[in-house]
Design an enzyme around this catalytic site. Structure first.
Site, short mmCIF file in Angstrom:
data_model
loop_
_atom_site.label_atom_id
_atom_site.label_comp_id
_atom_site.label_asym_id
_atom_site.label_seq_id
_atom_site.Cartn_x
_atom_site.Cartn_y
_atom_site.Cartn_z
N ASN A 141 2.39 -3.53 -11.53
CA ASN A 141 1.71 -4.74 -12.02
C ASN A 141 1.62 -4.71 -13.55
OD1 ASN A 141 0.10 -7.20 -11.62
ND2 ASN A 141 -1.62 -5.94 -12.30
N ARG A 165 1.73 1.22 -7.43
CA ARG A 165 1.57 -0.22 -7.20
C ARG A 165 0.96 -0.88 -8.45
NH1 ARG A 165 -2.32 -3.16 -2.69
NH2 ARG A 165 -1.68 -5.29 -3.17
N ARG A 193 3.45 -6.41 -18.83
CA ARG A 193 3.58 -5.94 -20.21
C ARG A 193 5.02 -5.75 -20.67
NH1 ARG A 193 -1.15 -7.61 -22.25
NH2 ARG A 193 -2.87 -6.95 -20.93
N ASN A 200 -1.84 4.45 -9.91
CA ASN A 200 -0.87 4.55 -8.81
C ASN A 200 0.32 3.61 -9.07
OD1 ASN A 200 -1.25 1.96 -7.42
ND2 ASN A 200 -3.25 2.76 -6.79
N THR A 214 0.81 -1.23 0.00
CA THR A 214 0.00 0.00 0.00
C THR A 214 0.84 1.29 0.00
OG1 THR A 214 -0.39 -0.28 2.36
CG2 THR A 214 -2.17 -0.96 0.89
N ARG A 223 -17.63 9.23 -31.06
CA ARG A 223 -19.02 9.64 -31.23
C ARG A 223 -19.08 11.15 -31.40
NH1 ARG A 223 -22.61 8.39 -26.56
NH2 ARG A 223 -24.28 8.67 -28.03
N ARG A 237 -7.47 -3.69 -20.08
CA ARG A 237 -7.73 -4.82 -19.19
C ARG A 237 -7.18 -4.56 -17.79
NH1 ARG A 237 -9.04 -9.64 -21.23
NH2 ARG A 237 -9.63 -9.90 -19.05
N ARG A 287 -7.51 -2.93 -14.81
CA ARG A 287 -8.67 -2.25 -14.24
C ARG A 287 -8.34 -1.27 -13.14
NH1 ARG A 287 -10.86 -8.02 -12.95
NH2 ARG A 287 -8.59 -8.18 -12.84
C1 LIG Z 1 0.89 -11.78 -22.05
C2 LIG Z 1 -0.55 -11.61 -21.71
C3 LIG Z 1 -1.51 -12.35 -22.37
C4 LIG Z 1 -2.88 -12.19 -22.07
N1 LIG Z 1 -3.80 -12.93 -22.74
C5 LIG Z 1 -5.12 -12.79 -22.47
C6 LIG Z 1 -6.10 -13.54 -23.16
O1 LIG Z 1 -5.81 -14.33 -24.03
N2 LIG Z 1 -7.42 -13.34 -22.85
C7 LIG Z 1 -7.80 -12.46 -21.87
O2 LIG Z 1 -8.99 -12.31 -21.60
N3 LIG Z 1 -6.87 -11.73 -21.19
C8 LIG Z 1 -5.56 -11.87 -21.46
N4 LIG Z 1 -4.62 -11.11 -20.79
C9 LIG Z 1 -5.09 -10.11 -19.83
C10 LIG Z 1 -4.88 -10.59 -18.38
O3 LIG Z 1 -5.66 -11.74 -18.11
C11 LIG Z 1 -5.26 -9.47 -17.40
O4 LIG Z 1 -6.63 -9.15 -17.57
C12 LIG Z 1 -4.47 -8.20 -17.59
O5 LIG Z 1 -3.10 -8.51 -17.73
C13 LIG Z 1 -4.68 -7.26 -16.41
O6 LIG Z 1 -4.01 -7.78 -15.30
P1 LIG Z 1 -4.53 -7.57 -13.81
O7 LIG Z 1 -5.90 -8.18 -13.65
O8 LIG Z 1 -3.45 -8.06 -12.89
O9 LIG Z 1 -4.58 -5.97 -13.73
P2 LIG Z 1 -5.72 -5.02 -12.96
O10 LIG Z 1 -7.01 -5.25 -13.60
O11 LIG Z 1 -5.12 -3.66 -13.03
O12 LIG Z 1 -5.74 -5.58 -11.54
C14 LIG Z 1 -4.63 -5.39 -10.65
C15 LIG Z 1 -4.75 -6.38 -9.51
O13 LIG Z 1 -5.91 -6.06 -8.74
C16 LIG Z 1 -6.53 -7.26 -8.30
N5 LIG Z 1 -7.88 -7.33 -8.89
C17 LIG Z 1 -8.41 -6.49 -9.82
N6 LIG Z 1 -9.68 -6.82 -10.08
C18 LIG Z 1 -9.95 -7.89 -9.32
C19 LIG Z 1 -11.09 -8.72 -9.17
N7 LIG Z 1 -12.22 -8.53 -9.85
N8 LIG Z 1 -11.04 -9.73 -8.29
C20 LIG Z 1 -9.91 -9.96 -7.59
N9 LIG Z 1 -8.79 -9.24 -7.68
C21 LIG Z 1 -8.80 -8.22 -8.55
C22 LIG Z 1 -5.65 -8.41 -8.77
O14 LIG Z 1 -4.72 -8.68 -7.75
C23 LIG Z 1 -4.94 -7.83 -9.96
O15 LIG Z 1 -3.70 -8.43 -10.25
C24 LIG Z 1 -3.27 -11.27 -21.07
C25 LIG Z 1 -2.28 -10.53 -20.41
C26 LIG Z 1 -0.95 -10.68 -20.71
C27 LIG Z 1 0.07 -9.85 -19.98
#
Ligand SMILES: Cc1cc2nc3c(=O)[nH]c(=O)nc-3n(C[C@H](O)[C@H](O)[C@H](O)COP(=O)(O)OP(=O)(O)OC[C@H]3O[C@@H](n4cnc5c(N)ncnc54)[C@H](O)[C@@H]3O)c2cc1C
Length: 226
Positions: free
Chosen positions: A175, A171, A180, A169, A60, A95, A83, A85
């Site tokens: 990630n 942190r 990436r 932020n 944090t 639009r 992706r 979030r």
């Molecule tokens: C090389 C590569 C290939 C990929 N291929 C695909 C693919 O084929 N298909 C596909 O759909 N996606 C794919 N992705 C996307 C991947 O699954 C993640 O959605 C994306 O990398 C975002 O990561 P994140 O969820 O850690 O990040 P953020 O969404 O920024 O989340 C950060 C962290 O917050 C926590 N968090 C956020 N939301 C939640 C939640 N709802 N519940 C619990 N914890 C949460 C988790 O600890 C997460 O790591 C790929 C990603 C990479 C890097």
């Protein structure tokens, strides 16, 4: 010495990353971690503290540093980007505004013939898009013209560029970078991640050092760090 803002880096043939604003720095992370006591007064100890926090996932304090970027990238990169979030996004609207004319031109992947065809397809779709938008200027109302923009954008492929503001932020940024910068991530988004890594380093050098040591798996436990 910290760079003055904004910092801009070109990425791909027509994209960019602009770091517009930064809130916080390494010292703020240290202060957040030592909320009651403040800095140790010993820079080396504070630097090691960041590595300790990283190693033990005391994450944090890293959230107290926030970055705001302006990004221009192809739609297919933005789709991967969005992706992530845990960040805030504001994207250029197709639009309300006309699309950005630039499209991504890959290098060293397609043959010369394929590239010629690629460019032809892009230019044709852009020509058609512009034509329909131009015709829509004769429509009577703004909602009618907007409706045309809403649907005709569908002809533009995912190699066309979009722009957005990204507030994240430190942190969550780490990630993003962890995922990436990985060789398994698509080359194009890696180019953006590499630019961002270098820009951010100037503002949180200890934080980035701790992050990179962790990625390399070489963070050593240092009981003196806290
Ligand atoms: C090389 C590569 C290939 C990929 N291929 C695909 C693919 O084929 N298909 C596909 O759909 N996606 C794919 N992705 C996307 C991947 O699954 C993640 O959605 C994306 O990398 C975002 O990561 P994140 O969820 O850690 O990040 P953020 O969404 O920024 O989340 C950060 C962290 O917050 C926590 N968090 C956020 N939301 C939640 C939640 N709802 N519940 C619990 N914890 C949460 C988790 O600890 C997460 O790591 C790929 C990603 C990479 C890097």
């Amino acid at each position: 010495m910290k760079e003055s803002l904004p910092v801009r880096r070109p990425v791909l043939n027509a994209g960019f990353v602009v770091l517009e604003e930064v809130m916080g720095d390494d010292e703020v992370i240290v202060r957040s971690a030592r909320v009651s006591t403040g800095s140790s007064g010993n820079p080396e100890k504070d630097r090691k503290l960041l590595q300790y926090l990283m190693q033990h996932d005391h994450a944090t304090p890293f959230e107290s540093v926030v970055f705001r970027f302006h990004i221009k990238c192809p739609f297919f990169v933005a789709r991967q980007w969005f992706r992530h979030r845990i960040a805030s996004y504001n994207e250029y609207s197709l639009r309300y505004r006309q699309a950005i004319d630039d499209y991504y031109v890959p290098e060293g992947v397609l043959s010369e013939e394929e590239m010629a065809e690629y460019r032809r397809v892009m230019e044709e779709s852009l020509k058609y898009y512009r034509l329909v938008i131009e015709r829509s200027r004769d429509l009577a109302t703004i909602p009618q013209r907007r409706r045309v923009r809403e649907v005709v954008r569908g002809v533009l492929g995912s190699a066309f560029y979009t722009e957005f503001f990204w507030t994240i932020n430190f942190r969550s940024l780490m990630n993003f970078l962890r995922l990436r910068l990985d060789p398994g991530a698509q080359w194009e988004i890696r180019q953006y991640a590499e630019s961002i890594r270098e820009m951010v380093r100037a503002f949180v050098p200890w934080g980035m050092e701790a992050f990179e040591l962790q990625v390399k798996g070489s963070l050593a436990s240092d009981p003196e760090a806290t």
